[in-house]
Write a protein that holds these residues in place. Structure first.
Motif, PDB file in Angstrom:
ATOM      1  N   ILE A 119       0.832  -1.201   0.000  1.00  0.00           N
ATOM      2  CA  ILE A 119       0.000   0.000   0.000  1.00  0.00           C
ATOM      3  C   ILE A 119       0.868   1.251   0.000  1.00  0.00           C
ATOM      4  N   ASP A 120       0.252   2.358  -0.366  1.00  0.00           N
ATOM      5  CA  ASP A 120       0.927   3.650  -0.326  1.00  0.00           C
ATOM      6  C   ASP A 120       0.977   4.108   1.134  1.00  0.00           C
TER       7      ASP A 120
ATOM      8  N   ILE B 137      -4.067   6.781   6.259  1.00  0.00           N
ATOM      9  CA  ILE B 137      -4.107   5.320   6.351  1.00  0.00           C
ATOM     10  C   ILE B 137      -4.908   4.871   7.559  1.00  0.00           C
ATOM     11  N   VAL B 138      -4.660   5.476   8.721  1.00  0.00           N
ATOM     12  CA  VAL B 138      -5.322   5.019   9.952  1.00  0.00           C
ATOM     13  C   VAL B 138      -6.823   5.288   9.910  1.00  0.00           C
TER      14      VAL B 138
ATOM     15  N   TRP C 185     -10.483   1.074   3.388  1.00  0.00           N
ATOM     16  CA  TRP C 185      -9.836   0.283   2.336  1.00  0.00           C
ATOM     17  C   TRP C 185      -8.571   0.984   1.852  1.00  0.00           C
ATOM     18  N   ALA C 186      -7.637   0.208   1.358  1.00  0.00           N
ATOM     19  CA  ALA C 186      -6.425   0.743   0.726  1.00  0.00           C
ATOM     20  C   ALA C 186      -6.166  -0.072  -0.535  1.00  0.00           C
ATOM     21  N   LYS C 187      -5.959   0.618  -1.629  1.00  0.00           N
ATOM     22  CA  LYS C 187      -5.752  -0.122  -2.873  1.00  0.00           C
ATOM     23  C   LYS C 187      -4.367  -0.754  -2.909  1.00  0.00           C
ATOM     24  N   SER C 188      -4.282  -1.827  -3.661  1.00  0.00           N
ATOM     25  CA  SER C 188      -3.025  -2.552  -3.816  1.00  0.00           C
ATOM     26  C   SER C 188      -2.104  -1.801  -4.769  1.00  0.00           C
TER      27      SER C 188
ATOM     28  N   LYS D 123      -5.710  -1.299 -10.005  1.00  0.00           N
ATOM     29  CA  LYS D 123      -7.035  -1.180 -10.619  1.00  0.00           C
ATOM     30  C   LYS D 123      -7.984  -2.294 -10.184  1.00  0.00           C
ATOM     31  N   SER D 124      -7.531  -3.168  -9.327  1.00  0.00           N
ATOM     32  CA  SER D 124      -8.335  -4.323  -8.929  1.00  0.00           C
ATOM     33  C   SER D 124      -8.947  -4.124  -7.541  1.00  0.00           C
ATOM     34  N   LYS D 125     -10.283  -4.142  -7.467  1.00  0.00           N
ATOM     35  CA  LYS D 125     -10.949  -4.072  -6.172  1.00  0.00           C
ATOM     36  C   LYS D 125     -10.747  -5.360  -5.377  1.00  0.00           C
ATOM     37  N   LYS D 126     -10.581  -6.445  -6.088  1.00  0.00           N
ATOM     38  CA  LYS D 126     -10.390  -7.735  -5.448  1.00  0.00           C
ATOM     39  C   LYS D 126      -9.127  -7.768  -4.602  1.00  0.00           C
ATOM     40  N   HIS D 127      -8.123  -7.008  -5.032  1.00  0.00           N
ATOM     41  CA  HIS D 127      -6.842  -7.023  -4.328  1.00  0.00           C
ATOM     42  C   HIS D 127      -6.706  -5.896  -3.292  1.00  0.00           C
ATOM     43  N   ARG D 128      -7.797  -5.147  -3.081  1.00  0.00           N
ATOM     44  CA  ARG D 128      -7.734  -4.095  -2.058  1.00  0.00           C
ATOM     45  C   ARG D 128      -7.528  -4.718  -0.678  1.00  0.00           C
TER      46      ARG D 128
END
Length: 268
Positions: free
Chosen positions: A101-102, A109-110, A114-117, A122-127
């Motif tokens: 994650i960024d 972050i805290v 959710w945080a994107k991968s 671009k994948s919600k599955k990998h969030r």
């Protein structure tokens, strides 16, 4: 020594005066000068205020400190407004998420659910669902550490885990974090008392956002307010973009402290 009038401005040294040390100074502490028996520096300030007749203020500060620490330890993640503890928790306990994650803005972050991968942006599955990740409260954390200590006492030779080490660091650091705020609050009172009764006093406190908010919270509880100050006394902004200039346009009352007086009734 302060610079001479008209002297050129100098940039603060980059090393920030860091002193390398391999172990915490467990066998020594900052002693209050002239204290017998010896007491810590903060305790010395508190006693000096009591002797000066500010015992009620000291008692209120100590109660505030205890309450704030207990509240922080009851839910470290919710109380971690800067996000530093949570990012450290991710680093030591959820390394796969930490690496994917960024992490440039711990404060965001805290608060994020959710945080994107970074690997699959671009994948919600990998969030990663950060909202489900919590940090143990004091009782749970202490129970974990006690279990490790009990095992050592029975002859276990295993090393502490990253999870145990980061929990231990948090437990110690939260007390120290708020101890700084207690010291600052007592020091403000010490400065005011040193000026004498009836004197006009302006105390300038230079500290980070978390500490200044905490100290402000204490003094508001003692009846102080921002009454009469533009923008509720806030100069600048609470949140800045990384590439945003931080220059401040100081209000007139910071150019002339005399304009702060007489104090409006609600701020007495």
């Amino acid at each position: 020594q302060p610079p001479e009038p008209g002297a050129a401005l100098q940039r603060r040294p980059n090393d920030q005066g860091m002193i390398p040390i391999r172990a915490a100074p467990l066998d020594c502490y900052l002693k209050a000068k002239g204290s017998h028996p010896p007491r810590t520096w903060v305790s010395g300030v508190a006693e000096r205020l009591r002797q000066a007749g500010a015992g009620d203020l000291v008692a209120a500060a100590e109660a505030w400190y205890t309450s704030d620490v207990e509240s922080f330890l009851a839910d470290p993640k919710a109380s971690d407004h800067d996000g530093d503890y949570f990012v450290a928790w991710l680093r030591e306990v959820h390394r796969d998420i930490f690496d994917d994650i960024d992490r440039t803005d711990p404060e965001e972050i805290v608060k994020s659910t959710w945080a994107k991968s970074e690997t699959h942006p671009k994948s919600k599955k990998h969030r990663h669902k950060l909202g489900d990740i919590t940090i143990p409260d004091f009782d749970a954390a202490f129970a974990e550490l006690k279990s490790f200590g009990d095992a050592l006492a029975k002859g276990s030779t295993r090393s502490s885990t990253k999870r145990e080490r980061v929990l231990a660091k948090m437990l110690v650091d939260i007390y120290q974090l708020r101890l700084v705020d207690l010291a600052m609050s007592l020091s403000v009172a010490d400065c005011a008392l040193a000026a004498g009764a009836g004197q006009r006093v302006v105390v300038v406190l230079y500290a980070g956002t978390d500490h200044t908010k905490s100290v402000t919270e204490f003094w508001r509880s003692r009846g102080f307010s921002n009454t009469g100050l533009p923008k509720q006394g806030l100069v600048g902004k609470e949140n800045w973009e990384d590439d945003e200039p931080r220059g401040l346009d100081l209000p007139s009352y910071l150019h002339d402290f005399g304009s702060l007086f007489p104090v409006p009734p609600m701020r007495r």
